[in-house]
Design a protein around this motif. Structure first.
Motif, short mmCIF file in Angstrom:
data_model
loop_
_atom_site.label_atom_id
_atom_site.label_comp_id
_atom_site.label_asym_id
_atom_site.label_seq_id
_atom_site.Cartn_x
_atom_site.Cartn_y
_atom_site.Cartn_z
N LEU A 1 4.13 -41.69 5.12
CA LEU A 1 3.72 -43.05 4.75
C LEU A 1 2.49 -43.49 5.54
CD1 LEU A 1 4.45 -45.78 3.33
CD2 LEU A 1 5.97 -46.24 5.24
N VAL B 1 6.54 -51.03 8.15
CA VAL B 1 6.73 -51.08 6.69
C VAL B 1 8.07 -50.46 6.32
CG1 VAL B 1 5.88 -50.13 4.52
CG2 VAL B 1 4.28 -51.16 6.11
N LYS C 1 0.78 -52.59 -7.65
CA LYS C 1 -0.14 -53.48 -6.96
C LYS C 1 0.45 -54.88 -6.89
CE LYS C 1 -3.33 -50.33 -6.70
NZ LYS C 1 -3.40 -49.58 -5.47
N THR D 1 3.74 -53.71 0.69
CA THR D 1 4.23 -52.33 0.57
C THR D 1 5.71 -52.24 0.90
OG1 THR D 1 2.04 -51.54 1.17
CG2 THR D 1 3.82 -49.96 1.28
N CYS D 2 6.18 -53.03 1.85
CA CYS D 2 7.60 -52.93 2.21
C CYS D 2 8.48 -53.36 1.04
CB CYS D 2 7.90 -53.74 3.47
SG CYS D 2 7.50 -55.48 3.37
N LYS E 1 7.63 -53.15 -2.22
CA LYS E 1 7.50 -52.10 -3.24
C LYS E 1 8.34 -50.89 -2.86
CE LYS E 1 2.97 -52.05 -2.94
NZ LYS E 1 1.55 -51.76 -3.17
N LEU E 2 8.32 -50.53 -1.57
CA LEU E 2 9.10 -49.39 -1.08
C LEU E 2 10.60 -49.65 -1.22
CD1 LEU E 2 9.22 -46.62 0.27
CD2 LEU E 2 9.02 -47.75 2.47
N LEU F 1 6.37 -42.11 -2.59
CA LEU F 1 5.21 -42.80 -2.03
C LEU F 1 4.13 -43.01 -3.09
CD1 LEU F 1 4.93 -41.18 1.48
CD2 LEU F 1 5.69 -43.47 0.90
N VAL G 1 5.14 -45.97 -5.09
CA VAL G 1 4.93 -47.21 -4.33
C VAL G 1 3.45 -47.58 -4.32
CG1 VAL G 1 4.99 -48.16 -1.98
CG2 VAL G 1 6.97 -46.95 -2.89
N ARG G 2 2.59 -46.60 -4.13
CA ARG G 2 1.16 -46.89 -4.01
C ARG G 2 0.52 -47.23 -5.35
NH1 ARG G 2 0.80 -42.11 0.29
NH2 ARG G 2 1.18 -43.37 2.14
#
Length: 156
Positions: free
Chosen positions: A29, A41, A112, A116-117, A119-120, A105, A108-109
């Motif tokens: 990550l 995160v 948008k 990020t936390c 989304k993860l 990952l 997650v990326r």
């Protein structure tokens, strides 16, 4: 001679849960060597999972999510007599784990607009429930291997 890889002996389990898988995930990550940011995160994501799922420990949700995303078979290109074939092959344990982490990952990326936390946490919960972008990618890999089963005799 094979590639030089990071030794598994150097991988120290993460401080909060004592899990080598969590430590590996945090390392993947991490961007630009900012491990403390990656840890923050990851742990925030697990805290959010803990708030949403009460009956299971967050680290167990995480490990089960990674386990669910691991692919059993994949297709590899084999060149036979001037033609390239997509040959289905078994995936070894290390590659299964790294593909699962990479796919989670990547999912997650791709999203948008949110931290990020969050989304993860959402992607890990989705993978835990056998749904989400990472699971879709796994299903596509399995479907491709199933479609190319006719070329399995080229695997050696």
């Amino acid at each position: 001679m094979g590639r030089i890889t990071a030794s598994k002996k150097q991988l120290v389990p993460d401080p909060r849960y004592g899990s080598p898988l969590a430590s590996k995930f945090i390392n993947c990550l991490m961007w630009d060597g900012k491990k403390s940011v990656a840890e923050r995160v990851f742990y925030h994501a697990l805290d959010q999972i803990g708030k949403k799922v009460h009956d299971v420990e967050p680290i167990e949700v995480f490990t089960q999510a990674v386990e669910n995303v691991k692919p059993d078979i994949e297709v590899r290109s084999k060149r036979v007599g001037g033609a390239s074939y997509q040959v289905p092959m078994q995936v070894n344990r290390n590659r299964q784990q790294s593909l699962a982490i990479r796919w989670i990952l990547m999912a997650v990326r791709e999203k948008k607009g949110r931290p990020t936390c969050e989304k993860l946490a959402n992607e890990l919960l989705a993978a835990y429930n056998r749904e989400g972008v990472a699971m879709t990618r796994r299903e596509n890999v399995h479907r491709m291997a199933e479609a190319n089963k006719a070329f399995a005799h080229f695997a050696w």
